[in-house]
Design a protein around this motif. Structure first.
Motif, PDB file in Angstrom:
ATOM      1  N   HIS A 252       0.814  -1.217   0.000  1.00 48.87           N
ATOM      2  CA  HIS A 252       0.000   0.000   0.000  1.00 48.87           C
ATOM      3  C   HIS A 252       0.847   1.266   0.000  1.00 48.87           C
ATOM      4  CE1 HIS A 252      -3.239  -2.775   0.860  1.00 48.87           C
ATOM      5  NE2 HIS A 252      -2.654  -3.149   1.978  1.00 48.87           N
ATOM      6  N   LEU A 253       1.926   1.281   0.804  1.00 43.27           N
ATOM      7  CA  LEU A 253       2.740   2.485   0.894  1.00 43.27           C
ATOM      8  C   LEU A 253       3.455   2.764  -0.419  1.00 43.27           C
ATOM      9  CD1 LEU A 253       3.664   4.783   2.677  1.00 43.27           C
ATOM     10  CD2 LEU A 253       5.560   3.344   3.480  1.00 43.27           C
ATOM     11  N   ALA A 254       3.991   1.715  -1.038  1.00 44.63           N
ATOM     12  CA  ALA A 254       4.655   1.893  -2.334  1.00 44.63           C
ATOM     13  C   ALA A 254       3.672   2.402  -3.379  1.00 44.63           C
ATOM     14  CB  ALA A 254       5.278   0.575  -2.791  1.00 44.63           C
ATOM     15  N   ASP A 255       2.440   1.889  -3.326  1.00 43.52           N
ATOM     16  CA  ASP A 255       1.411   2.357  -4.250  1.00 43.52           C
ATOM     17  C   ASP A 255       1.085   3.825  -4.010  1.00 43.52           C
ATOM     18  OD1 ASP A 255      -0.701   1.892  -6.279  1.00 43.52           O
ATOM     19  OD2 ASP A 255      -2.048   2.280  -4.594  1.00 43.52           O
ATOM     20  N   LYS A 256       1.015   4.229  -2.739  1.00 40.44           N
ATOM     21  CA  LYS A 256       0.783   5.637  -2.407  1.00 40.44           C
ATOM     22  C   LYS A 256       1.887   6.510  -2.987  1.00 40.44           C
ATOM     23  CE  LYS A 256      -2.702   6.295   0.752  1.00 40.44           C
ATOM     24  NZ  LYS A 256      -3.595   7.462   0.914  1.00 40.44           N
ATOM     25  N   ARG A 257       3.125   6.071  -2.857  1.00 45.44           N
ATOM     26  CA  ARG A 257       4.249   6.868  -3.334  1.00 45.44           C
ATOM     27  C   ARG A 257       4.243   6.982  -4.863  1.00 45.44           C
ATOM     28  NH1 ARG A 257       7.796   7.817   1.066  1.00 45.44           N
ATOM     29  NH2 ARG A 257       6.340   7.983   2.811  1.00 45.44           N
ATOM     30  N   ARG A 258       3.830   5.920  -5.539  1.00 49.99           N
ATOM     31  CA  ARG A 258       3.724   5.988  -7.002  1.00 49.99           C
ATOM     32  C   ARG A 258       2.647   6.984  -7.418  1.00 49.99           C
ATOM     33  NH1 ARG A 258       4.718   0.322  -6.604  1.00 49.99           N
ATOM     34  NH2 ARG A 258       2.472  -0.104  -6.456  1.00 49.99           N
ATOM     35  N   ARG A 259       1.507   6.943  -6.715  1.00 47.14           N
ATOM     36  CA  ARG A 259       0.424   7.880  -7.024  1.00 47.14           C
ATOM     37  C   ARG A 259       0.839   9.318  -6.716  1.00 47.14           C
ATOM     38  NH1 ARG A 259      -4.912   6.448  -4.241  1.00 47.14           N
ATOM     39  NH2 ARG A 259      -3.687   5.231  -2.758  1.00 47.14           N
ATOM     40  N   ARG A 260       1.646   9.495  -5.660  1.00 46.41           N
ATOM     41  CA  ARG A 260       2.119  10.836  -5.338  1.00 46.41           C
ATOM     42  C   ARG A 260       2.993  11.383  -6.470  1.00 46.41           C
ATOM     43  NH1 ARG A 260       6.252  11.664  -0.543  1.00 46.41           N
ATOM     44  NH2 ARG A 260       4.656  10.456   0.562  1.00 46.41           N
ATOM     45  N   ALA A 261       3.903  10.548  -6.983  1.00 46.44           N
ATOM     46  CA  ALA A 261       4.764  10.987  -8.078  1.00 46.44           C
ATOM     47  C   ALA A 261       3.940  11.337  -9.310  1.00 46.44           C
ATOM     48  CB  ALA A 261       5.779   9.902  -8.403  1.00 46.44           C
ATOM     49  N   SER A 262       2.933  10.510  -9.608  1.00 46.65           N
ATOM     50  CA  SER A 262       2.073  10.771 -10.762  1.00 46.65           C
ATOM     51  C   SER A 262       1.312  12.080 -10.596  1.00 46.65           C
ATOM     52  CB  SER A 262       1.090   9.608 -10.945  1.00 46.65           C
ATOM     53  OG  SER A 262       0.188   9.860 -11.995  1.00 46.65           O
ATOM     54  N   ALA A 263       0.776  12.310  -9.381  1.00 42.77           N
ATOM     55  CA  ALA A 263       0.023  13.543  -9.130  1.00 42.77           C
ATOM     56  C   ALA A 263       0.921  14.762  -9.232  1.00 42.77           C
ATOM     57  CB  ALA A 263      -0.627  13.468  -7.753  1.00 42.77           C
ATOM     58  N   GLU A 264       2.151  14.642  -8.752  1.00 45.60           N
ATOM     59  CA  GLU A 264       3.090  15.767  -8.812  1.00 45.60           C
ATOM     60  C   GLU A 264       3.415  16.125 -10.262  1.00 45.60           C
ATOM     61  OE1 GLU A 264       7.614  16.900  -7.336  1.00 45.60           O
ATOM     62  OE2 GLU A 264       6.611  15.114  -6.533  1.00 45.60           O
ATOM     63  N   ILE A 265       3.648  15.106 -11.077  1.00 46.76           N
ATOM     64  CA  ILE A 265       3.931  15.354 -12.494  1.00 46.76           C
ATOM     65  C   ILE A 265       2.739  16.005 -13.173  1.00 46.76           C
ATOM     66  CG2 ILE A 265       4.405  14.237 -14.719  1.00 46.76           C
ATOM     67  CD1 ILE A 265       5.877  12.039 -13.078  1.00 46.76           C
ATOM     68  N   ARG A 266       1.547  15.479 -12.883  1.00 49.09           N
ATOM     69  CA  ARG A 266       0.336  15.992 -13.505  1.00 49.09           C
ATOM     70  C   ARG A 266       0.081  17.451 -13.108  1.00 49.09           C
ATOM     71  NH1 ARG A 266      -2.368  11.950 -12.435  1.00 49.09           N
ATOM     72  NH2 ARG A 266      -3.278  12.604 -10.454  1.00 49.09           N
TER      73      ARG A 266
END
Length: 306
Positions: A252-266
């Motif tokens: 779950h935490l790794a998934d959160k971090r991936r989504r954070r990176a995606s949101a930051e780029i977006r």
């Protein structure tokens, strides 16, 4: 100072160096790529605090800072404020409410202007969070602008999102309808000493009973607090810690971090597109005067037509 020296100073607790680094990130200066490259690492607990205006977000954040500082943790706060219509900067209201921590060297509080970005955050908030984590903060708290039902960007940024509600601010179910209610990891009924607090808790429990969950799925706890008196804060910290443990127990935490990176780029892409495709005043005046239509104007802004 060189960027490397600023990063070293920020890691040593120099708040002025931290401020200069965040300014570089926010303004996209020539040093920003080097700042992002050097200020990396860390494993901070990223907490999002959201809710409608007036529910006590800043007061709760101040109480959480006190709790984590008593545990010896270094705490960074990004308080997202609406942009001033005059200067374009942040109003600074949240920093005023956290003045008790102004002289604590283990706390860094920064007001961040939205600069027109929607969703309760600023376009550069993700970069600022990454920087604070990279210079050694143990906890990074992001307090959003007072949000409505659809402003949910904080969920992609934070490891744990707190949704604050308060009694006496309208129908409880209306306050937590689809939108922000779906992003919360922990519900917080603040100002719980006021009449109607028990009813707000009951409304939340009734709403949660309608949600189907798979075995092992996180079930949001409901914490009652009186942040102005630090009541219920220990229970809230325990709930946050339990959620962190649940995240770490799977992917779950790794998934959160991936989504954070995606949101930051977006977010950064959106901000760049708004900059590139700004609407000229003359074109807006032509539409207002009936000299051209909106579709044609959009085509001109995008470069599709002459």
């Amino acid at each position: 100072m060189r960027v490397a020296d600023l990063v070293a100073a920020a890691r040593a607790g120099d708040r002025r160096a931290t401020a200069r680094l965040i300014t570089a990130v926010e303004n996209g200066t020539a040093d920003a790529p080097e700042v992002a490259r050097l200020a990396t690492g860390g494993d901070a607990l990223i907490i999002g605090v959201t809710g409608s205006p007036g529910v006590g977000k800043s007061t709760l954040v101040s109480a959480l800072i006190t709790a984590w500082r008593e545990s010896g943790l270094r705490v960074g706060v990004l308080a997202v404020d609406p942009s001033s219509p005059f200067s374009g900067g942040a109003i600074l209201g949240d920093r005023v409410r956290m003045a008790d921590h102004a002289l604590d060297p283990g706390v860094y509080i920064r007001s961040v202007a939205t600069r027109g970005h929607l969703g309760g955050l600023a376009a550069t908030t993700g970069g600022a969070v990454r920087l604070l984590e990279g210079v050694g903060f143990d906890v990074v708290i992001v307090e959003t602008v007072g949000v409505g039902q659809a402003e949910v960007e904080i969920a992609a940024l934070a490891d744990t999102t707190l949704l604050l509600l308060a009694p006496g601010m309208g129908d409880g179910i209306q306050a937590v309808k689809a939108g922000v209610v779906e992003i919360a990891d922990v519900y917080v009924v603040n100002k719980a000493d006021r009449p109607g607090a028990d009813g707000t808790v009951r409304d939340l429990r009734a709403l949660m009973s309608l949600v189907r969950r798979e075995p092992g799925e996180w079930r949001q706890p409901i914490c009652s607090t009186v942040a102005s008196e630090a009541k219920g804060i220990d229970d809230l910290v325990a709930a946050i810690t339990k959620h962190r443990d649940w995240l770490a127990g799977g992917d779950h935490l790794a998934d959160k971090r991936r989504r954070r990176a995606s949101a930051e780029i977006r977010a950064r892409v959106d901000a760049e597109l708004r900059r590139r495709y700004a609407v000229p005043e003359a074109l807006a005046e032509q539409v207002a005067n009936g000299e051209t239509d909106v579709a044609t104007a959009v085509g001109r802004v995008l470069g599709d037509t002459a």
